[in-house]
Scaffold this motif. Structure first.
Motif, mmCIF file in Angstrom:
data_model
loop_
_atom_site.group_PDB
_atom_site.id
_atom_site.type_symbol
_atom_site.label_atom_id
_atom_site.label_comp_id
_atom_site.label_asym_id
_atom_site.label_seq_id
_atom_site.Cartn_x
_atom_site.Cartn_y
_atom_site.Cartn_z
ATOM 1 N N ASN A 12 0.817 -1.210 0.000
ATOM 2 C CA ASN A 12 0.000 0.000 0.000
ATOM 3 C C ASN A 12 0.852 1.262 0.000
ATOM 4 N N ASP A 13 2.053 1.187 0.544
ATOM 5 C CA ASP A 13 2.954 2.343 0.554
ATOM 6 C C ASP A 13 3.533 2.650 -0.814
ATOM 7 N N ILE A 14 3.813 1.611 -1.607
ATOM 8 C CA ILE A 14 4.583 1.829 -2.835
ATOM 9 C C ILE A 14 3.818 1.505 -4.116
ATOM 10 N N TYR A 15 2.540 1.115 -4.010
ATOM 11 C CA TYR A 15 1.858 0.557 -5.172
ATOM 12 C C TYR A 15 1.715 1.547 -6.330
ATOM 13 N N ASP A 16 1.611 2.837 -6.026
ATOM 14 C CA ASP A 16 1.404 3.804 -7.110
ATOM 15 C C ASP A 16 2.718 4.338 -7.676
ATOM 16 N N VAL A 17 3.848 3.752 -7.269
ATOM 17 C CA VAL A 17 5.154 4.167 -7.780
ATOM 18 C C VAL A 17 5.604 3.164 -8.842
ATOM 19 N N GLU A 18 5.696 3.606 -10.097
ATOM 20 C CA GLU A 18 6.114 2.698 -11.162
ATOM 21 C C GLU A 18 7.594 2.360 -11.014
ATOM 22 N N SER A 19 7.917 1.082 -11.110
ATOM 23 C CA SER A 19 9.303 0.656 -10.936
ATOM 24 C C SER A 19 9.488 -0.750 -11.472
ATOM 25 N N GLY A 20 10.716 -1.032 -11.927
ATOM 26 C CA GLY A 20 11.062 -2.379 -12.367
ATOM 27 C C GLY A 20 11.951 -3.081 -11.368
ATOM 28 N N ILE A 21 11.937 -2.616 -10.118
ATOM 29 C CA ILE A 21 12.790 -3.178 -9.077
ATOM 30 C C ILE A 21 12.341 -4.599 -8.720
ATOM 31 N N LEU A 22 13.290 -5.514 -8.632
ATOM 32 C CA LEU A 22 12.995 -6.874 -8.208
ATOM 33 C C LEU A 22 12.741 -6.890 -6.699
ATOM 34 N N ILE A 23 11.634 -7.503 -6.308
ATOM 35 C CA ILE A 23 11.278 -7.615 -4.893
ATOM 36 C C ILE A 23 11.107 -9.085 -4.562
#
Length: 297
Positions: free
Chosen positions: A67-78
């Protein structure tokens, strides 16, 4: 850089013990950070293209992170390393784990949302409403008093037999309304499990192509029969009792109870709720956020 984000409050306050285990795997190649002390969105926005996140915690930790990061577009592997009490997400996708880790990105695409009390948020596993919400509320109270590990099954059984008062409810699935009396619970699920291993929606697939969620309504259940059916929810066999268990799937589901009742969102309690609406990820059209090719995957 590998960033190891851990929650020391997970696993009943023993979350840091799992960090010690992780250090034997990752060594000094990772930077260890307490996720409860950082601005997650700001941190996430500042990551470089080749950075990687390893998240350690339980279902609640994943929920808050998403919920903190969902609206931030990124290709970071999690990647995710389980460190919690219930671990319903880990249980649901256990076959996808490799060497103790699972890539989280595929499961963050097209997440459903719940709108309750005028606020919208994403959820990973499910929404518990009814006696299951009551169980979380009671568990929270007991944790504050004692800090000890909680027996959810015992709380649920007491609620079924004595404390929880069923009420009438209307469940609306993609515009079609179903009315039920004497409702014990009406959870809406993105995965199969909630409540620390309860397979409440055994046919639900969080990656299903239609993008649907499942609502399971338990109603008109007498106490003697409740004792017979209750153990079956851990294996999913409760849904065979179609006279008292109704299962529907859809893209938009609204549940309205006659009386205010607690609900839980991936284990986090919201008190005194009379109505909520869930929209599936397909309906939300949010796939673009995590639908990029993940570098290093």
């Amino acid at each position: 850089m590998i960033y190891m984000l851990y929650n020391p409050l997970s696993n009943n306050g023993h979350g840091y013990e799992d960090v010690v285990r992780l250090k034997t795997i990752l060594g000094t190649d990772a930077r260890y950070m307490d996720i409860t002390t950082i601005d997650t969105k700001k941190f996430y926005r500042g990551l470089l293209e080749n950075d990687e996140i390893i998240l350690s915690g339980g279902d609640g930790t994943i929920n808050r992170f998403i919920n903190d990061i969902y609206d931030v577009e990124s290709g970071i592997l999690i990647r995710y390393f389980k460190s919690g009490c219930g671990n319903d997400f880990a249980n649901d996708v256990r076959n996808a784990f490799s060497d103790g880790f699972v890539e989280l990105n595929p499961y963050m695409k097209n997440l459903p949302t719940i709108t309750v009390n005028g606020q919208k948020r994403y959820f990973l596993n499910g929404i518990g409403y009814g006696v299951d919400g009551y169980c979380c509320e009671k568990s929270d109270e007991l944790k504050k008093k004692s800090g000890r590990r909680i027996n959810y099954s015992l709380i649920a059984l007491r609620g079924l037999l004595f404390d929880y008062k069923p009420c009438n409810a209307v469940v609306t699935v993609d515009g079609e309304a179903y009315s039920y009396t004497h409702v014990l619970m009406s959870p809406v699920m993105n995965g199969r499990f909630y409540g620390g291993g309860v397979m409440i929606a055994p046919a639900q697939n969080r990656l299903n192509e239609e993008g649907t969620v499942t609502v399971v309504t338990v109603h008109d259940l007498e106490k003697c029969k409740a004792l017979f059916i209750f153990p079956k929810i851990y294996s999913g066999r409760h849904i065979r009792h179609t006279d008292v268990v109704a299962v529907h799937t859809g893209h938009e589901i609204t549940v309205k109870f006659e009386n205010p009742t607690p609900l839980q969102i991936d284990g986090e309690t919201v008190s005194s709720v009379t109505k909520f609406t869930v929209e599936s990820g397909v309906k939300n059209h949010n796939s673009q956020v995590f639908d990029k090719e993940i570098k290093g995957a």
